[in-house]
Design a protein around this motif. Sequence first.
Motif, PDB file in Angstrom:
ATOM      1  N   ASN A  91      72.309  30.882  35.999  1.00  0.00           N
ATOM      2  CA  ASN A  91      72.075  31.858  34.920  1.00  0.00           C
ATOM      3  C   ASN A  91      73.384  32.562  34.546  1.00  0.00           C
ATOM      4  N   THR A  92      74.372  31.768  34.128  1.00  0.00           N
ATOM      5  CA  THR A  92      75.744  32.220  33.954  1.00  0.00           C
ATOM      6  C   THR A  92      76.097  32.482  32.494  1.00  0.00           C
ATOM      7  N   THR A  93      76.580  33.675  32.207  1.00  0.00           N
ATOM      8  CA  THR A  93      77.119  33.973  30.884  1.00  0.00           C
ATOM      9  C   THR A  93      78.517  33.387  30.804  1.00  0.00           C
ATOM     10  N   GLY A  94      78.768  32.615  29.759  1.00  0.00           N
ATOM     11  CA  GLY A  94      80.054  31.946  29.626  1.00  0.00           C
ATOM     12  C   GLY A  94      81.066  32.751  28.830  1.00  0.00           C
ATOM     13  N   LEU A  95      82.137  32.072  28.436  1.00  0.00           N
ATOM     14  CA  LEU A  95      83.230  32.719  27.691  1.00  0.00           C
ATOM     15  C   LEU A  95      82.903  32.865  26.205  1.00  0.00           C
ATOM     16  N   LYS A  96      81.833  32.260  25.751  1.00  0.00           N
ATOM     17  CA  LYS A  96      81.320  32.384  24.381  1.00  0.00           C
ATOM     18  C   LYS A  96      82.313  31.908  23.328  1.00  0.00           C
ATOM     19  N   ILE A  97      83.064  30.873  23.665  1.00  0.00           N
ATOM     20  CA  ILE A  97      83.975  30.253  22.696  1.00  0.00           C
ATOM     21  C   ILE A  97      83.195  29.243  21.859  1.00  0.00           C
ATOM     22  N   PHE A  98      82.418  28.395  22.537  1.00  0.00           N
ATOM     23  CA  PHE A  98      81.594  27.405  21.849  1.00  0.00           C
ATOM     24  C   PHE A  98      80.166  27.936  21.746  1.00  0.00           C
ATOM     25  N   ASN A  99      79.613  27.844  20.528  1.00  0.00           N
ATOM     26  CA  ASN A  99      78.296  28.413  20.264  1.00  0.00           C
ATOM     27  C   ASN A  99      77.196  27.415  20.634  1.00  0.00           C
ATOM     28  N   THR A 100      77.035  27.200  21.940  1.00  0.00           N
ATOM     29  CA  THR A 100      75.981  26.315  22.439  1.00  0.00           C
ATOM     30  C   THR A 100      75.622  26.712  23.867  1.00  0.00           C
ATOM     31  N   GLU A 101      74.520  26.153  24.331  1.00  0.00           N
ATOM     32  CA  GLU A 101      74.005  26.453  25.664  1.00  0.00           C
ATOM     33  C   GLU A 101      74.164  25.242  26.575  1.00  0.00           C
ATOM     34  N   VAL A 102      74.307  25.503  27.866  1.00  0.00           N
ATOM     35  CA  VAL A 102      74.417  24.436  28.861  1.00  0.00           C
ATOM     36  C   VAL A 102      73.100  24.353  29.624  1.00  0.00           C
ATOM     37  N   LYS A 103      72.501  23.161  29.600  1.00  0.00           N
ATOM     38  CA  LYS A 103      71.184  22.931  30.203  1.00  0.00           C
ATOM     39  C   LYS A 103      71.268  21.878  31.293  1.00  0.00           C
ATOM     40  N   ARG A 104      70.259  21.826  32.145  1.00  0.00           N
ATOM     41  CA  ARG A 104      70.196  20.798  33.201  1.00  0.00           C
ATOM     42  C   ARG A 104      69.463  19.571  32.662  1.00  0.00           C
ATOM     43  N   PHE A 105      69.945  18.391  33.040  1.00  0.00           N
ATOM     44  CA  PHE A 105      69.228  17.165  32.681  1.00  0.00           C
ATOM     45  C   PHE A 105      67.815  17.212  33.264  1.00  0.00           C
ATOM     46  N   SER A 106      66.900  16.565  32.589  1.00  0.00           N
ATOM     47  CA  SER A 106      65.510  16.553  33.058  1.00  0.00           C
ATOM     48  C   SER A 106      65.391  15.709  34.328  1.00  0.00           C
ATOM     49  N   SER A 107      64.254  15.856  34.977  1.00  0.00           N
ATOM     50  CA  SER A 107      64.005  15.095  36.209  1.00  0.00           C
ATOM     51  C   SER A 107      63.676  13.634  35.908  1.00  0.00           C
ATOM     52  N   ASP A 108      63.653  13.263  34.624  1.00  0.00           N
ATOM     53  CA  ASP A 108      63.365  11.876  34.243  1.00  0.00           C
ATOM     54  C   ASP A 108      64.552  10.947  34.467  1.00  0.00           C
ATOM     55  N   VAL A 109      65.735  11.515  34.695  1.00  0.00           N
ATOM     56  CA  VAL A 109      66.930  10.691  34.883  1.00  0.00           C
ATOM     57  C   VAL A 109      67.608  11.038  36.205  1.00  0.00           C
ATOM     58  N   LYS A 110      68.429  10.111  36.687  1.00  0.00           N
ATOM     59  CA  LYS A 110      69.180  10.349  37.923  1.00  0.00           C
ATOM     60  C   LYS A 110      70.236  11.421  37.664  1.00  0.00           C
ATOM     61  N   VAL A 111      70.274  12.414  38.546  1.00  0.00           N
ATOM     62  CA  VAL A 111      71.224  13.527  38.427  1.00  0.00           C
ATOM     63  C   VAL A 111      71.993  13.626  39.730  1.00  0.00           C
ATOM     64  N   PRO A 112      73.324  13.753  39.698  1.00  0.00           N
ATOM     65  CA  PRO A 112      74.129  13.860  38.484  1.00  0.00           C
ATOM     66  C   PRO A 112      74.283  12.520  37.764  1.00  0.00           C
ATOM     67  N   GLN A 113      74.572  12.610  36.454  1.00  0.00           N
ATOM     68  CA  GLN A 113      75.041  11.421  35.753  1.00  0.00           C
ATOM     69  C   GLN A 113      76.423  11.155  36.332  1.00  0.00           C
ATOM     70  N   MET A 114      76.611   9.978  36.916  1.00  0.00           N
ATOM     71  CA  MET A 114      77.894   9.698  37.558  1.00  0.00           C
ATOM     72  C   MET A 114      78.319   8.293  37.195  1.00  0.00           C
ATOM     73  N   GLY A 115      79.488   8.185  36.582  1.00  0.00           N
ATOM     74  CA  GLY A 115      80.014   6.882  36.214  1.00  0.00           C
ATOM     75  C   GLY A 115      80.419   6.838  34.752  1.00  0.00           C
ATOM     76  N   TRP A 116      80.495   5.624  34.237  1.00  0.00           N
ATOM     77  CA  TRP A 116      80.985   5.410  32.878  1.00  0.00           C
ATOM     78  C   TRP A 116      79.848   5.476  31.876  1.00  0.00           C
ATOM     79  N   ASN A 117      80.112   6.144  30.756  1.00  0.00           N
ATOM     80  CA  ASN A 117      79.166   6.194  29.646  1.00  0.00           C
ATOM     81  C   ASN A 117      79.982   6.261  28.366  1.00  0.00           C
ATOM     82  N   THR A 118      79.328   5.981  27.244  1.00  0.00           N
ATOM     83  CA  THR A 118      80.066   5.961  25.977  1.00  0.00           C
ATOM     84  C   THR A 118      80.051   7.322  25.297  1.00  0.00           C
TER      85      THR A 118
END
Length: 193
Positions: A91-118
Amino acid sequence: MKVVLIDYGVGNIKSIQFAFERLGVSIVLSKDPEIIQQADKVILPGVGEASSAMRKLKETGLDALIPTLKQPVLGICLGMQLMCNHSDEGNTTGLKIFNTEVKRFSSDVKVPQMGWNTINNLKTDLFFKLKAPEYMYLVHSYYAQNCAQAIALTEYDILYASALQKDNFYGVQFHPEKSSRAGEQLLKNFMKL
């Protein structure tokens, strides 16, 4: 050219240093506000947990300094997430430079995402000479939501912002220092901004 890597005790500092050394660029490690302000380029690294990383930035007063910087600033991985408005991680307040929120990936996928992606939908000179889909190396459990400041998108469960830009501030979720030729090109591009 003076490149400062912000040393606040949370980071993949050695691998970033080595990546720049391969480009013939030496990096200064510092948490001294004066040295950071005088740099030509600034890098905010980050590996770990958001609330403890933000606490370390606050302890040094860097949370107030970073948003005021005028030179090109690159946030990498957690460094980019800390530049957003808020992170669900701790529940961290950020530096508010970028106007977006950081969310956790759903439990439907392997977490962490680790490796190569496009990365796709590449915008700005940060991606000069790179063509989508470009492969980058990622390790993360949280993501920045897609928003107007997104300059690259990645799909993993959902489509999210894998790079962000506002004015002189840039952020990448992936690790350019571990992303082979494409990551090296991105770091070269950052040096020319």
